[in-house]
Design a protein around this motif. Sequence first.
Motif, PDB file in Angstrom:
ATOM      1  N   TYR A  61     -45.060 -16.520 -24.451  1.00  0.00           N
ATOM      2  CA  TYR A  61     -45.047 -17.320 -25.670  1.00  0.00           C
ATOM      3  C   TYR A  61     -44.475 -18.702 -25.399  1.00  0.00           C
ATOM      4  O   TYR A  61     -43.512 -18.848 -24.642  1.00  0.00           O
ATOM      5  N   SER A  62     -45.054 -19.695 -26.035  1.00  0.00           N
ATOM      6  CA  SER A  62     -44.648 -21.078 -25.848  1.00  0.00           C
ATOM      7  C   SER A  62     -43.221 -21.295 -26.344  1.00  0.00           C
ATOM      8  O   SER A  62     -42.832 -20.800 -27.398  1.00  0.00           O
ATOM      9  N   ARG A  63     -42.483 -22.049 -25.555  1.00  0.00           N
ATOM     10  CA  ARG A  63     -41.130 -22.456 -25.941  1.00  0.00           C
ATOM     11  C   ARG A  63     -41.072 -23.958 -26.180  1.00  0.00           C
ATOM     12  O   ARG A  63     -40.001 -24.539 -26.321  1.00  0.00           O
ATOM     13  N   LYS A  64     -42.243 -24.557 -26.265  1.00  0.00           N
ATOM     14  CA  LYS A  64     -42.366 -25.992 -26.526  1.00  0.00           C
ATOM     15  C   LYS A  64     -42.176 -26.218 -28.033  1.00  0.00           C
ATOM     16  O   LYS A  64     -42.716 -25.480 -28.863  1.00  0.00           O
ATOM     17  N   THR A  66     -42.407 -26.984 -31.797  1.00  0.00           N
ATOM     18  CA  THR A  66     -43.593 -26.887 -32.652  1.00  0.00           C
ATOM     19  C   THR A  66     -43.212 -27.172 -34.096  1.00  0.00           C
ATOM     20  O   THR A  66     -42.033 -27.130 -34.461  1.00  0.00           O
ATOM     21  N   GLY A 108     -40.161 -23.485 -30.141  1.00  0.00           N
ATOM     22  CA  GLY A 108     -41.580 -23.161 -30.200  1.00  0.00           C
ATOM     23  C   GLY A 108     -41.900 -21.823 -30.852  1.00  0.00           C
ATOM     24  O   GLY A 108     -41.116 -21.260 -31.611  1.00  0.00           O
ATOM     25  N   TYR A 109     -43.104 -21.333 -30.509  1.00  0.00           N
ATOM     26  CA  TYR A 109     -43.582 -20.085 -31.101  1.00  0.00           C
ATOM     27  C   TYR A 109     -42.677 -18.907 -30.719  1.00  0.00           C
ATOM     28  O   TYR A 109     -42.474 -17.989 -31.513  1.00  0.00           O
TER      29      TYR A 109
END
Length: 192
Positions: A61-64, A66, A108-109
């Motif tokens: 899962y993205s940790r960017k 958001t 992020g997500y």
Amino acid sequence: MPGYKSNAKKIIGKLSKKFNRLSKTETDKIARTAAFTLKANIANRVFQDGIASNKGSIGSYSRKATLIGAKSFAIKGKANIIFGTKSKRKKQKWVTKNGKHLVVLPGGYAQLRQLQGRQVARVDLHLTGKLLNEWSIDGNKSKYLLGFRGDYGSKISKAMEGKYKKLIFNSTDRERKQIVSIFENGINLVLR
């Protein structure tokens, strides 16, 4: 010259009689068992273990950072963690995009999932349960189709396979071998 006497006709006759004993009901039972086994195996592999058809992890899962709004939460009460009180709302970094007021979620997500009590160690495509609920079997009379019963499931599954660049819902070699084994065992039981 010595003669050779074969019992091939007799054996073929016996086998033909046994194969004819496979009724529609029995073949349907075998096919149904195979279909439901495959459905359960793929569901466990994808939605529980986070494993793609190639036996590798689906992804992470993205940790960017958001942008999220209250509708981003599958569990609506959990949105209060971010949006619940005026003081909580003041602490957030807000952005207006397309007329919507959204909060920047730095993790992020993955953080969005964590806030809702979901695991983030591996992609399991199981935030709301809706995709799993659409994973179904359609058919009867020895013909069964496994897939998504609605547009939502078809659309999301294709998007996830595109995003993670791998097949997710196809059966693995092991799953296919198990289905062959179910058919072989079912037929052997009838032919005894």
